[in-house]
Design a protein around this motif. Structure first.
Motif, PDB file in Angstrom:
ATOM      1  N   SER A   9       0.836  -1.207   0.000  1.00 53.46           N
ATOM      2  CA  SER A   9       0.000   0.000   0.000  1.00 53.46           C
ATOM      3  C   SER A   9       0.868   1.252   0.000  1.00 53.46           C
ATOM      4  N   PHE A  10       2.033   1.174   0.633  1.00 50.17           N
ATOM      5  CA  PHE A  10       2.977   2.296   0.612  1.00 50.17           C
ATOM      6  C   PHE A  10       3.396   2.603  -0.827  1.00 50.17           C
ATOM      7  N   ARG A  11       3.780   1.575  -1.571  1.00 46.19           N
ATOM      8  CA  ARG A  11       4.177   1.755  -2.969  1.00 46.19           C
ATOM      9  C   ARG A  11       2.992   2.233  -3.813  1.00 46.19           C
ATOM     10  N   LYS A  12       1.816   1.710  -3.519  1.00 45.85           N
ATOM     11  CA  LYS A  12       0.623   2.080  -4.285  1.00 45.85           C
ATOM     12  C   LYS A  12       0.378   3.579  -4.224  1.00 45.85           C
ATOM     13  N   GLY A  13       0.724   4.176  -3.089  1.00 48.87           N
ATOM     14  CA  GLY A  13       0.512   5.613  -2.929  1.00 48.87           C
ATOM     15  C   GLY A  13       1.344   6.474  -3.862  1.00 48.87           C
ATOM     16  N   PHE A  14       2.408   5.905  -4.429  1.00 47.13           N
ATOM     17  CA  PHE A  14       3.267   6.657  -5.335  1.00 47.13           C
ATOM     18  C   PHE A  14       2.893   6.478  -6.810  1.00 47.13           C
ATOM     19  N   GLU A  15       2.040   5.511  -7.098  1.00 47.98           N
ATOM     20  CA  GLU A  15       1.858   5.111  -8.495  1.00 47.98           C
ATOM     21  C   GLU A  15       1.267   6.206  -9.383  1.00 47.98           C
ATOM     22  N   ALA A  16       0.271   6.947  -8.882  1.00 48.09           N
ATOM     23  CA  ALA A  16      -0.355   7.984  -9.710  1.00 48.09           C
ATOM     24  C   ALA A  16       0.666   9.046 -10.109  1.00 48.09           C
ATOM     25  N   ASP A  17       1.451   9.527  -9.129  1.00 48.40           N
ATOM     26  CA  ASP A  17       2.473  10.532  -9.431  1.00 48.40           C
ATOM     27  C   ASP A  17       3.552   9.953 -10.332  1.00 48.40           C
ATOM     28  N   ALA A  18       3.901   8.695 -10.098  1.00 44.40           N
ATOM     29  CA  ALA A  18       4.924   8.049 -10.926  1.00 44.40           C
ATOM     30  C   ALA A  18       4.475   7.974 -12.376  1.00 44.40           C
ATOM     31  N   LEU A  19       3.225   7.571 -12.595  1.00 43.28           N
ATOM     32  CA  LEU A  19       2.693   7.483 -13.961  1.00 43.28           C
ATOM     33  C   LEU A  19       2.730   8.845 -14.646  1.00 43.28           C
ATOM     34  N   LYS A  20       2.321   9.893 -13.912  1.00 40.64           N
ATOM     35  CA  LYS A  20       2.334  11.226 -14.508  1.00 40.64           C
ATOM     36  C   LYS A  20       3.754  11.654 -14.859  1.00 40.64           C
ATOM     37  N   GLN A  21       4.695  11.411 -13.957  1.00 40.14           N
ATOM     38  CA  GLN A  21       6.082  11.816 -14.229  1.00 40.14           C
ATOM     39  C   GLN A  21       6.653  11.095 -15.442  1.00 40.14           C
ATOM     40  N   VAL A  22       6.324   9.812 -15.582  1.00 40.76           N
ATOM     41  CA  VAL A  22       6.810   9.068 -16.746  1.00 40.76           C
ATOM     42  C   VAL A  22       6.181   9.618 -18.025  1.00 40.76           C
ATOM     43  N   ARG A  23       4.885   9.911 -17.991  1.00 45.73           N
ATOM     44  CA  ARG A  23       4.207  10.458 -19.168  1.00 45.73           C
ATOM     45  C   ARG A  23       4.791  11.816 -19.558  1.00 45.73           C
ATOM     46  N   VAL A  24       5.066  12.636 -18.551  1.00 44.01           N
ATOM     47  CA  VAL A  24       5.669  13.955 -18.822  1.00 44.01           C
ATOM     48  C   VAL A  24       7.018  13.781 -19.504  1.00 44.01           C
ATOM     49  N   ARG A  25       7.823  12.895 -18.957  1.00 43.82           N
ATOM     50  CA  ARG A  25       9.162  12.691 -19.525  1.00 43.82           C
ATOM     51  C   ARG A  25       9.078  12.187 -20.961  1.00 43.82           C
ATOM     52  N   LEU A  26       8.196  11.220 -21.210  1.00 40.31           N
ATOM     53  CA  LEU A  26       8.067  10.679 -22.561  1.00 40.31           C
ATOM     54  C   LEU A  26       7.585  11.747 -23.536  1.00 40.31           C
ATOM     55  N   ALA A  27       6.643  12.575 -23.102  1.00 40.41           N
ATOM     56  CA  ALA A  27       6.128  13.634 -23.977  1.00 40.41           C
ATOM     57  C   ALA A  27       7.221  14.650 -24.306  1.00 40.41           C
ATOM     58  N   LEU A  28       7.998  15.044 -23.295  1.00 38.26           N
ATOM     59  CA  LEU A  28       9.057  16.030 -23.527  1.00 38.26           C
ATOM     60  C   LEU A  28      10.176  15.444 -24.381  1.00 38.26           C
ATOM     61  N   GLU A  29      10.503  14.170 -24.177  1.00 33.73           N
ATOM     62  CA  GLU A  29      11.522  13.541 -25.025  1.00 33.73           C
ATOM     63  C   GLU A  29      11.058  13.473 -26.478  1.00 33.73           C
ATOM     64  N   LYS A  30       9.740  13.323 -26.678  1.00 33.67           N
ATOM     65  CA  LYS A  30       9.212  13.333 -28.042  1.00 33.67           C
ATOM     66  C   LYS A  30       9.367  14.711 -28.667  1.00 33.67           C
ATOM     67  N   VAL A  31       9.145  15.760 -27.870  1.00 34.05           N
ATOM     68  CA  VAL A  31       9.354  17.123 -28.373  1.00 34.05           C
ATOM     69  C   VAL A  31      10.826  17.329 -28.739  1.00 34.05           C
ATOM     70  N   VAL A  32      11.730  16.808 -27.907  1.00 35.49           N
ATOM     71  CA  VAL A  32      13.165  16.878 -28.215  1.00 35.49           C
ATOM     72  C   VAL A  32      13.440  16.244 -29.573  1.00 35.49           C
ATOM     73  N   GLU A  33      12.831  15.089 -29.795  1.00 40.39           N
ATOM     74  CA  GLU A  33      13.024  14.379 -31.066  1.00 40.39           C
ATOM     75  C   GLU A  33      12.442  15.174 -32.235  1.00 40.39           C
ATOM     76  N   LEU A  34      11.218  15.670 -32.074  1.00 39.75           N
ATOM     77  CA  LEU A  34      10.558  16.387 -33.167  1.00 39.75           C
ATOM     78  C   LEU A  34      11.277  17.681 -33.529  1.00 39.75           C
ATOM     79  N   GLU A  35      11.846  18.339 -32.524  1.00 40.35           N
ATOM     80  CA  GLU A  35      12.509  19.622 -32.753  1.00 40.35           C
ATOM     81  C   GLU A  35      13.998  19.471 -33.055  1.00 40.35           C
ATOM     82  N   GLY A  36      14.500  18.250 -32.904  1.00 38.07           N
ATOM     83  CA  GLY A  36      15.926  18.054 -33.142  1.00 38.07           C
ATOM     84  C   GLY A  36      16.790  18.841 -32.183  1.00 38.07           C
TER      85      GLY A  36
END
Length: 466
Positions: free
Chosen positions: A342-369
């Motif tokens: 349950s301790f780990r479960k409490g981090f999952e929502a924020d973890a998912l958002k942080q991963v999505r943010v990183r993936l989205a920004l890395e895609k912008v890095v790729e698109l913009e070169g």
């Protein structure tokens, strides 16, 4: 090494079928023979002296295949990843599917970085809040500095609420003293609620040298079983009455607590720092709003393994903060009545958002070169080294340059999104939370309290500090 087939499976999983044949495998088998020969017993030969053909006849032709495969497959897997152009985000599952005298084949199943589609990231609309610095906030900072530099002085008058009285006390129940009921030279702040209910009000209006009988009843939920609900009498003597004295807000105060010569200069500096802090707050809020908008425009299925890796990182950081407070995770879980799941479960929502943010920004890095210079990488290493007070070379050993490079590129992506956004400014409403305080002056040494004798600690325990 030959990549025979690459299959895209569900949930960002890739299966590669790889073949290693020819001279490279034969050389690995030869090396395995040389390494293991000294360990093998062959009748009629000293260890390490038996011919290979005889060893293979005795133990089987494939006796050295396993060592050869183990020596070759890690590099073969890395080369296959590069050839297939995939980006693994977890350890692969390796299955050896075939091995013979000519070579071997294996199947590698691995979760890879998912496909990311960013539908829009330029021209996004966002509101930047403009925070003004109110005179009341400057006043609050000055009062905070005053409080930091207060001192306690002895006064010749009757005590009142908020004063500190230095007392001797001796408690008894039915005329019998009890453990921890006695203290000498104890400083008690009236109105602090440090002692049991009813104790402190009976010391208001008293002067130094006065003896007071304090009648109280211990609470029913008091921690000492023998005192729960019992009526007690404390014979008290007031040794001193003390009050808090705040320094005057004048030029001398400014000189004492800051680098400035006048109170006006100090106020100006406080206002400037509050303004800078609020500007940082506004910028952070703007970036967060733009990131939220970016996520709304991003399509990506995040593999659970990436979320769990981020949860691992967040849990480790949490444990480090606990350690800094002298605690450990086991104690924390016991205190909060949580299990590890349950301790780990409490981090999952924020973890998912942080991963999505990183993936989205890395895609912008790729698109913009977006590219990062060597100077920018070195600057980032230096800033991290300064923050952790470690040599830059040591930081480089911990953090690969590839990671630092992407961190810098992602930062540039955020800047690009901000610069190309449609931003409107809006004044903060009165209900908006004020920015967190950052300004602090240098604290002057406070007047020392008289040292209490050893029995005072026990007296405080009995008199009510649970």
């Amino acid at each position: 090494m030959t990549v025979k087939e690459v299959k895209n499976l569900e949930n960002s999983t890739v299966e590669m079928n790889v073949e290693v044949k020819g001279d490279v495998f034969k050389a690995a088998v030869d090396e395995a023979f040389r390494k293991n020969l000294s360990k093998m017993n062959v009748p009629g030969f000293r260890k390490g002296k038996a011919p290979r053909k005889l060893v293979e006849k005795l133990y089987g032709e494939g006796i050295f295949f396993e060592d050869a495969v183990n020596a070759l497959y890690p590099k073969a897997y890395e080369d296959a990843v590069a050839e297939a152009g995939i980006k693994p985000v977890a350890r692969p599952e390796i299955e050896i599917t075939e091995v013979d005298g000519e070579g071997f084949s294996f199947k590698a199943t691995v979760v890879v970085k998912p496909e990311v589609k960013v539908n829009a990231y330029k021209g996004m609309k966002a509101v930047k809040t403009v925070y003004n610095v109110a005179e009341s906030e400057v006043k609050a900072e000055l009062e905070h500095l005053q409080k930091q530099n207060e001192r306690t002085i002895v006064v010749d008058r009757a005590s009142k609420d908020g004063d500190t009285v230095n007392i001797d006390f001796d408690g008894s129940v039915d005329g019998v003293p009890f453990d921890g009921g006695k203290g000498e030279n104890y400083d008690l702040v009236l109105g602090s609620g440090s002692f049991i209910p009813g104790f402190e009000p009976q010391l208001i209006g008293k002067t130094a040298g006065e003896e007071v009988q304090v009648d109280v009843t211990f609470p029913e939920d008091y921690h000492a079983e023998n005192l729960k609900g019992k009526q007690a009498v404390f014979a008290c003597k007031v040794n001193e009455v003390k009050e808090i004295e705040l320094p005057e807000l004048d030029d001398e105060f400014a000189k004492d607590v800051s680098e400035f010569d006048t109170l006006a200069e100090l106020k100006k500096d406080i206002r400037k720092k509050l303004k800078e802090q609020k500007e940082r707050q506004a910028s952070n809020e703007l970036d967060n709003a733009l990131i939220d908008a970016l996520l709304e425009n991003t399509e990506v299925e995040v593999p659970d393994v990436m979320v769990q890796q981020k949860v691992d990182s967040m849990c480790a950081e949490f444990e480090q903060r606990l350690a800094g407070s002298g605690l450990n995770l086991k104690t924390y879980l016991q205190y909060t009545q949580m299990d590890e799941a349950s301790f780990r479960k409490g981090f999952e929502a924020d973890a998912l958002k942080q991963v999505r943010v990183r993936l989205a920004l890395e895609k912008v890095v790729e698109l913009e070169g977006i590219v990062v210079s060597e100077e920018e990488i070195e600057k980032e290493y230096k800033e991290i080294a300064d923050a952790y007070q470690m040599p830059a070379e040591q930081i480089k050993a911990y953090i690969p340059q590839e990671d630092i490079t992407m961190d810098c590129a992602v930062g540039k992506a955020v800047e690009l999104i901000r610069n190309q956004a449609e931003i409107t400014e809006e004044k903060a409403s009165a209900k908006k939370p004020a920015a967190k305080k950052e300004t602090e002056g240098e604290k002057k040494p406070a007047a020392k309290k008289p040292a209490a004798k050893k029995t005072a600690a026990a007296g405080k325990e009995a008199a009510g500090k649970e």
